[in-house]
Design a protein around this motif. Structure first.
Motif, PDB file in Angstrom:
ATOM      1  N   MET A   1       0.854  -1.184   0.000  1.00  0.00           N
ATOM      2  CA  MET A   1       0.000   0.000   0.000  1.00  0.00           C
ATOM      3  C   MET A   1       0.892   1.237   0.000  1.00  0.00           C
ATOM      4  N   SER A   2       0.581   2.146  -0.888  1.00  0.00           N
ATOM      5  CA  SER A   2       1.329   3.396  -0.961  1.00  0.00           C
ATOM      6  C   SER A   2       0.663   4.455  -0.087  1.00  0.00           C
ATOM      7  N   LEU A   3       1.426   5.033   0.798  1.00  0.00           N
ATOM      8  CA  LEU A   3       0.912   6.106   1.654  1.00  0.00           C
ATOM      9  C   LEU A   3       1.054   7.479   1.011  1.00  0.00           C
ATOM     10  N   LEU A   4       1.777   7.558  -0.114  1.00  0.00           N
ATOM     11  CA  LEU A   4       2.066   8.847  -0.728  1.00  0.00           C
ATOM     12  C   LEU A   4       0.824   9.697  -0.989  1.00  0.00           C
ATOM     13  N   PRO A   5      -0.238   9.177  -1.603  1.00  0.00           N
ATOM     14  CA  PRO A   5      -1.378  10.061  -1.855  1.00  0.00           C
ATOM     15  C   PRO A   5      -2.035  10.572  -0.572  1.00  0.00           C
ATOM     16  N   SER A   6      -2.076   9.761   0.442  1.00  0.00           N
ATOM     17  CA  SER A   6      -2.649  10.199   1.721  1.00  0.00           C
ATOM     18  C   SER A   6      -1.809  11.304   2.340  1.00  0.00           C
ATOM     19  N   ILE A   7      -0.498  11.142   2.259  1.00  0.00           N
ATOM     20  CA  ILE A   7       0.406  12.159   2.799  1.00  0.00           C
ATOM     21  C   ILE A   7       0.268  13.459   2.008  1.00  0.00           C
ATOM     22  N   LEU A   8       0.200  13.347   0.686  1.00  0.00           N
ATOM     23  CA  LEU A   8       0.048  14.540  -0.146  1.00  0.00           C
ATOM     24  C   LEU A   8      -1.269  15.253   0.137  1.00  0.00           C
ATOM     25  N   ALA A   9      -2.350  14.497   0.264  1.00  0.00           N
ATOM     26  CA  ALA A   9      -3.650  15.107   0.534  1.00  0.00           C
ATOM     27  C   ALA A   9      -3.648  15.820   1.882  1.00  0.00           C
ATOM     28  N   GLY A  10      -3.117  15.166   2.897  1.00  0.00           N
ATOM     29  CA  GLY A  10      -3.039  15.795   4.213  1.00  0.00           C
ATOM     30  C   GLY A  10      -2.161  17.032   4.203  1.00  0.00           C
ATOM     31  N   THR A  11      -1.048  16.948   3.493  1.00  0.00           N
ATOM     32  CA  THR A  11      -0.144  18.083   3.383  1.00  0.00           C
ATOM     33  C   THR A  11      -0.808  19.243   2.650  1.00  0.00           C
ATOM     34  N   GLY A  12      -1.565  18.932   1.621  1.00  0.00           N
ATOM     35  CA  GLY A  12      -2.237  19.987   0.866  1.00  0.00           C
ATOM     36  C   GLY A  12      -3.239  20.753   1.698  1.00  0.00           C
ATOM     37  N   LYS A  45      -4.331   7.953  -9.113  1.00  0.00           N
ATOM     38  CA  LYS A  45      -4.554   7.406 -10.461  1.00  0.00           C
ATOM     39  C   LYS A  45      -3.646   6.210 -10.716  1.00  0.00           C
ATOM     40  N   ALA A  46      -2.391   6.317 -10.318  1.00  0.00           N
ATOM     41  CA  ALA A  46      -1.459   5.200 -10.491  1.00  0.00           C
ATOM     42  C   ALA A  46      -1.866   3.997  -9.640  1.00  0.00           C
ATOM     43  N   ASN A  47      -2.435   4.260  -8.472  1.00  0.00           N
ATOM     44  CA  ASN A  47      -2.811   3.177  -7.557  1.00  0.00           C
ATOM     45  C   ASN A  47      -4.129   2.510  -7.923  1.00  0.00           C
ATOM     46  N   VAL A  48      -5.149   3.315  -8.234  1.00  0.00           N
ATOM     47  CA  VAL A  48      -6.508   2.749  -8.366  1.00  0.00           C
ATOM     48  C   VAL A  48      -7.244   3.182  -9.618  1.00  0.00           C
ATOM     49  N   GLY A  49      -6.604   3.908 -10.503  1.00  0.00           N
ATOM     50  CA  GLY A  49      -7.236   4.295 -11.752  1.00  0.00           C
ATOM     51  C   GLY A  49      -7.877   5.673 -11.683  1.00  0.00           C
ATOM     52  N   ALA A  50      -8.165   6.193 -12.875  1.00  0.00           N
ATOM     53  CA  ALA A  50      -8.667   7.560 -13.001  1.00  0.00           C
ATOM     54  C   ALA A  50     -10.038   7.801 -12.356  1.00  0.00           C
ATOM     55  N   PRO A  51     -11.017   6.908 -12.511  1.00  0.00           N
ATOM     56  CA  PRO A  51     -12.328   7.216 -11.911  1.00  0.00           C
ATOM     57  C   PRO A  51     -12.273   7.382 -10.387  1.00  0.00           C
ATOM     58  N   ARG A  52     -11.601   6.468  -9.729  1.00  0.00           N
ATOM     59  CA  ARG A  52     -11.522   6.576  -8.269  1.00  0.00           C
ATOM     60  C   ARG A  52     -10.643   7.750  -7.866  1.00  0.00           C
ATOM     61  N   ALA A  53      -9.590   8.022  -8.626  1.00  0.00           N
ATOM     62  CA  ALA A  53      -8.746   9.180  -8.352  1.00  0.00           C
ATOM     63  C   ALA A  53      -9.551  10.464  -8.480  1.00  0.00           C
ATOM     64  N   ALA A  54     -10.408  10.535  -9.484  1.00  0.00           N
ATOM     65  CA  ALA A  54     -11.251  11.723  -9.659  1.00  0.00           C
ATOM     66  C   ALA A  54     -12.219  11.878  -8.488  1.00  0.00           C
ATOM     67  N   ALA A  55     -12.778  10.765  -8.018  1.00  0.00           N
ATOM     68  CA  ALA A  55     -13.698  10.826  -6.874  1.00  0.00           C
ATOM     69  C   ALA A  55     -12.970  11.292  -5.620  1.00  0.00           C
ATOM     70  N   LEU A  92      -6.840   6.293   2.531  1.00  0.00           N
ATOM     71  CA  LEU A  92      -6.302   5.012   2.985  1.00  0.00           C
ATOM     72  C   LEU A  92      -7.241   3.858   2.652  1.00  0.00           C
ATOM     73  N   VAL A  93      -8.535   4.106   2.693  1.00  0.00           N
ATOM     74  CA  VAL A  93      -9.511   3.048   2.408  1.00  0.00           C
ATOM     75  C   VAL A  93      -9.710   2.855   0.905  1.00  0.00           C
ATOM     76  N   ALA A  94      -9.916   3.933   0.176  1.00  0.00           N
ATOM     77  CA  ALA A  94     -10.303   3.824  -1.237  1.00  0.00           C
ATOM     78  C   ALA A  94      -9.169   4.128  -2.208  1.00  0.00           C
ATOM     79  N   GLY A  95      -8.064   4.623  -1.739  1.00  0.00           N
ATOM     80  CA  GLY A  95      -7.008   5.035  -2.647  1.00  0.00           C
ATOM     81  C   GLY A  95      -5.781   4.150  -2.662  1.00  0.00           C
ATOM     82  N   ARG A  96      -5.890   2.989  -2.074  1.00  0.00           N
ATOM     83  CA  ARG A  96      -4.720   2.128  -2.038  1.00  0.00           C
ATOM     84  C   ARG A  96      -4.798   1.069  -3.132  1.00  0.00           C
ATOM     85  N   ARG A  97      -3.626   0.671  -3.551  1.00  0.00           N
ATOM     86  CA  ARG A  97      -3.494  -0.333  -4.611  1.00  0.00           C
ATOM     87  C   ARG A  97      -4.104  -1.642  -4.152  1.00  0.00           C
ATOM     88  N   LYS A  98      -4.823  -2.273  -5.038  1.00  0.00           N
ATOM     89  CA  LYS A  98      -5.446  -3.578  -4.717  1.00  0.00           C
ATOM     90  C   LYS A  98      -4.443  -4.698  -4.820  1.00  0.00           C
TER      91      LYS A  98
END
Length: 98
Positions: A1-12, A45-55, A92-98
């Motif tokens: 599981m990549s924590l990077l998007p969660s860290i970026l979102a929190g940082t933003g 987007k890299a982890n779960v695809g464009a639709p979920r990334a957009a959501a 963390l729930v919806a944005g992690r690689r399957k």
């Protein structure tokens, strides 16, 4: 599981608010929000695809918007912390690689 998007979102969210408040320059805070949000979108987007990334990006932006009226009720920092926690948890729930 990549924590990077969660860290970026929190940082933003937290970093954008802290930047705007510290510098008294709202556009600078918006730039932090935008750069981190873009990075989070690309990582989602890299982890779960464009639709979920957009959501998740939509949630990120909605949380930013919701923090403003919430701040009038509970204070600025508690509001930013609350919406950040919600976005990071969703990431963390919806944005992690399957």
């Amino acid at each position: 599981m990549s924590l990077l998007p969660s860290i970026l979102a929190g940082t933003g969210l937290i970093g954008g608010f802290a930047t705007a408040r510290t510098t008294k320059n709202r556009p600078a805070g918006g730039a932090v929000l935008a750069v981190a949000g873009t990075g989070a979108f690309l990582a989602w987007k890299a982890n779960v695809g464009a639709p979920r990334a957009a959501a998740l990006t939509g949630l990120y932006l909605a949380a930013f918007g919701a923090s403003h009226p919430l701040a009038r009720k509970i204070g600025a920092w508690p509001a930013v912390n609350a919406v950040t926690a919600a976005v990071v948890l969703a990431s963390l729930v919806a944005g992690r690689r399957k």
